[in-house]
Design a protein around this motif. Structure first.
Motif, short mmCIF file in Angstrom:
data_model
loop_
_atom_site.label_atom_id
_atom_site.label_comp_id
_atom_site.label_asym_id
_atom_site.label_seq_id
_atom_site.Cartn_x
_atom_site.Cartn_y
_atom_site.Cartn_z
N ASN A 74 -23.87 -5.40 44.91
CA ASN A 74 -24.86 -5.46 43.78
C ASN A 74 -24.30 -6.64 42.91
N VAL A 75 -24.43 -7.64 43.08
CA VAL A 75 -24.23 -8.64 42.31
C VAL A 75 -24.35 -8.74 40.91
N SER A 76 -23.61 -8.95 39.87
CA SER A 76 -23.85 -8.84 38.44
C SER A 76 -23.83 -10.37 38.04
N HIS A 77 -22.70 -10.95 38.34
CA HIS A 77 -22.70 -12.68 37.78
C HIS A 77 -21.49 -13.34 38.65
N VAL A 78 -21.82 -14.56 38.73
CA VAL A 78 -20.99 -15.61 39.56
C VAL A 78 -20.45 -16.59 38.38
N ILE A 79 -19.08 -16.60 38.52
CA ILE A 79 -18.50 -17.48 37.64
C ILE A 79 -17.81 -18.76 38.30
N LEU A 80 -17.81 -19.99 38.14
CA LEU A 80 -17.44 -20.99 39.01
C LEU A 80 -16.75 -22.00 38.13
N PHE A 113 -29.87 -21.84 40.52
CA PHE A 113 -29.33 -23.32 40.63
C PHE A 113 -29.04 -23.88 39.14
N GLY A 114 -27.99 -24.75 38.92
CA GLY A 114 -27.66 -25.31 37.81
C GLY A 114 -26.82 -26.16 37.66
N TYR A 115 -26.96 -27.14 36.51
CA TYR A 115 -26.21 -28.46 36.44
C TYR A 115 -25.54 -28.31 35.19
N LEU A 116 -24.27 -29.08 35.07
CA LEU A 116 -23.46 -29.19 34.04
C LEU A 116 -23.45 -30.35 33.43
N ASP A 117 -23.24 -30.22 31.99
CA ASP A 117 -23.00 -31.59 31.09
C ASP A 117 -21.66 -31.91 31.28
N ASP A 118 -21.39 -33.16 30.64
CA ASP A 118 -19.77 -33.60 30.51
C ASP A 118 -18.70 -32.61 29.90
N ASP A 119 -19.41 -32.16 28.63
CA ASP A 119 -18.52 -31.33 27.97
C ASP A 119 -18.48 -29.80 28.48
N GLU A 120 -19.07 -29.75 29.37
CA GLU A 120 -18.83 -28.32 29.88
C GLU A 120 -18.07 -28.01 30.89
N THR A 121 -17.15 -27.04 31.05
CA THR A 121 -15.89 -26.85 31.77
C THR A 121 -16.30 -25.79 33.12
N GLY A 122 -17.40 -25.20 32.85
CA GLY A 122 -17.75 -24.11 34.06
C GLY A 122 -19.11 -24.00 33.96
N ILE A 123 -19.64 -22.95 34.98
CA ILE A 123 -20.90 -22.59 34.93
C ILE A 123 -20.84 -20.82 35.18
N ILE A 124 -21.85 -20.34 34.71
CA ILE A 124 -22.06 -18.87 34.94
C ILE A 124 -23.62 -18.44 35.35
N PHE A 125 -23.72 -18.06 36.54
CA PHE A 125 -24.87 -17.25 36.98
C PHE A 125 -25.05 -15.92 36.61
N HIS A 148 -13.90 -14.37 26.77
CA HIS A 148 -12.79 -15.44 26.65
C HIS A 148 -13.19 -16.68 27.35
N LEU A 149 -14.53 -16.84 27.85
CA LEU A 149 -15.12 -17.98 28.69
C LEU A 149 -15.85 -19.18 27.45
N LYS A 150 -15.06 -20.29 27.11
CA LYS A 150 -16.04 -20.93 25.93
C LYS A 150 -16.15 -22.40 26.76
N SER A 151 -17.44 -22.87 26.15
CA SER A 151 -17.89 -24.28 26.79
C SER A 151 -18.16 -24.03 28.22
N PHE A 152 -18.75 -22.76 28.67
CA PHE A 152 -19.25 -22.68 29.94
C PHE A 152 -20.83 -22.49 30.01
N GLU A 165 -15.28 -16.42 40.91
CA GLU A 165 -15.33 -14.93 40.85
C GLU A 165 -16.94 -14.25 40.83
N VAL A 166 -16.95 -13.58 41.76
CA VAL A 166 -18.13 -12.91 41.93
C VAL A 166 -18.04 -11.38 41.71
#
Length: 462
Positions: free
Chosen positions: A61-67, A99-111, A126-130, A167-168
């Motif tokens: 049962n997936v909670s969130h995915v970090i890329l 689905f999602g897209y990143l801006d230039d100043d964003e270092t990662g994405i979280i679903f 601890h994850l900033k600018s995501f 990370e899943v």
């Protein structure tokens, strides 16, 4: 919550395309810290979309995915998440979850799923600018009982598809047996903690925590493609810095497809006015950095063209004042002088024992040299220089070994000189004798009895 991409839970991962050497997709779930730090890079000729499928040990049962989408200067900026909740007996059908897209100043994405929002917010402090993308409504159900998750890279920042880390997070689904759930929680709690903290952010990727101390590598010392310290840096026409090994590897890949060498970033062919240039100033800075930090364990296996800063094994040189009469003739330099107090340098025993044998032999040779009566000042100077040269050379080790064996240019069997062949033992045999030896199956030299093969013979021309 459990990270089901942890290597302790034995996940498997496959990719829809080929990868760059050393940056395989298996690095995303590898237990090796060095491989996990490299991440995934598609082959430089590949363009999106690229699919990465992760198979879990059980239904999740997936909670969130970090890329983490950036490897060096290669960055992916668009993603789609697909989930498969069908049993193994049925065909794998993936449903689009987010689905999602990143801006230039964003270092990662979280679903993340809204139903797990409270647990999710506590785990990403601890994850900033995501970038954060919520998953609402009926799409949340596709992330229940998920047996495999597919990550599709659909856009890049003018680079090859890249993914540094995945990370899943989630929990074993309720459909799993109790014993299976207990075993999974046991594997998760007993996993081996990493000795080094690996962060995949752009600015934080250069910091490694070892023994509680932070060690920073300047960003301009790193290869723009492999994100490793450069040994022989080159500046590309596009302005990026890469190592010579990266250029050679890129040219090999291009040659496999019949293409000429080109810029790895822009694809523009190299020419006389558009080619990589050695960055000599940057190399000097890198060499100084490696010498100053040669004791650091992070740099122990970094290839280098300079030495390491180490203490010399030679003890400090000591000076003493001794009478000239105490100095043997073999160590004097120059014309004979009166007895005076002179200052000589005493070399430590660690160095003198290397020259002991040769120096003793040389002193005997010099002692045997007859000193003729010289009249003119020029002859005195020549004699003095000869003595000094012989004494100096006598104390140095030799690495040349001369052989007393002289090759005679005639057959060792019949002493003939017609159509000679040279043996590995430096002797010669004529063609007639070789034929007779071949018939008798005696492949050995007549003089030294050294054996040889027919392929060892060399035709000798006078």
């Amino acid at each position: 919550m459990i990270n089901f991409c942890c290597s302790a839970l034995n996940p498997t991962v496959v990719c829809s395309t080929v990868s760059t050497d050393g940056y395989e997709v298996t690095n995303l779930v590898s237990s090796d810290a060095e491989e996990a730090q490299k991440g995934f890079l598609a082959y430089n000729a590949i363009r999106p979309p690229v699919s990465i499928t992760i198979h879990f040990i059980c239904s999740v049962n997936v909670s969130h995915v970090i890329l983490w989408p950036q490897v060096g200067y290669q960055k992916s900026t668009g993603f789609e998440i697909y989930a498969n909740s069908a049993p193994k007996s049925k065909p794998q059908i993936y449903e689009k979850a987010a689905f999602g897209y990143l801006d230039d100043d964003e270092t990662g994405i979280i679903f993340y799923r809204t139903v797990y929002y409270d647990q999710y917010t506590r785990s990403i402090k601890h994850l900033k600018s995501f970038a954060q993308r919520a998953i609402f409504g009926s799409t949340c159900s596709s992330l229940n009982n998920t047996r495999s998750l597919q990550i599709k890279i659909i856009k890049t920042n003018s680079s090859v598809p890249a993914l540094a880390k995945v990370e899943v997070w989630g929990k074993p689904s309720k459909s799993c047996d109790t014993a299976v759930q207990r075993n999974i929680f046991k594997l998760w709690t007993t996993r081996i903690p990493k000795k080094e903290s690996v962060s995949c952010g752009n600015s934080e990727s250069q910091l490694q925590t070892v023994s509680g101390a932070e060690f920073e590598i300047p960003e301009n010392f790193l290869d723009s493609v492999t994100c490793t310290i450069m040994t022989l840096p080159f500046i590309l026409p596009c302005g990026k810095f890469v190592d010579q090994s990266t250029l050679d590897r890129h040219e090999q890949h291009e040659a496999m497809w019949g293409r000429a060498p080109s810029d790895p970033f822009t694809g523009r062919m190299f020419s006389e006015n558009n080619r990589p240039i050695p960055a000599t100033a940057l190399k000097a800075c890198i060499d100084k950095f490696l010498i100053d930090h040669s004791e650091r364990p992070e740099l122990a296996y970094v290839p280098r063209t300079v030495g390491r800063k180490q203490k010399s094994n030679i003890h400090e040189v000591s000076c003493s004042t001794v009478p000239l009469t105490d100095i043997k003739p073999t160590t004097s330099v120059g014309c004979p002088t009166e007895n005076k107090k002179v200052t000589c340098v005493a070399v430590s025993s660690d160095v003198s024992h290397l020259r002991h044998k040769r120096q003793r032999h040389g002193s005997e040779d010099i002692a045997k040299t007859e000193v003729h009566d010289v009249e003119s000042h020029e002859e005195k100077i020549n004699w003095s220089l000869n003595c000094a040269l012989e004494s100096t050379l006598a104390g140095l080790p030799t690495y040349t070994r001369f052989s007393n064996h002289t090759a005679v240019e005639q057959c060792a069997a019949c002493s003939g000189d017609n159509m000679l062949f040279k043996l590995p033992c430096k002797h010669f045999l004529c063609r007639k004798c070789l034929v007779s030896k071949k018939e008798s199956k005696d492949f050995s030299c007549t003089l030294c009895k050294a054996s040889f093969q027919s392929g060892d013979l060399l035709r000798y021309h006078v």
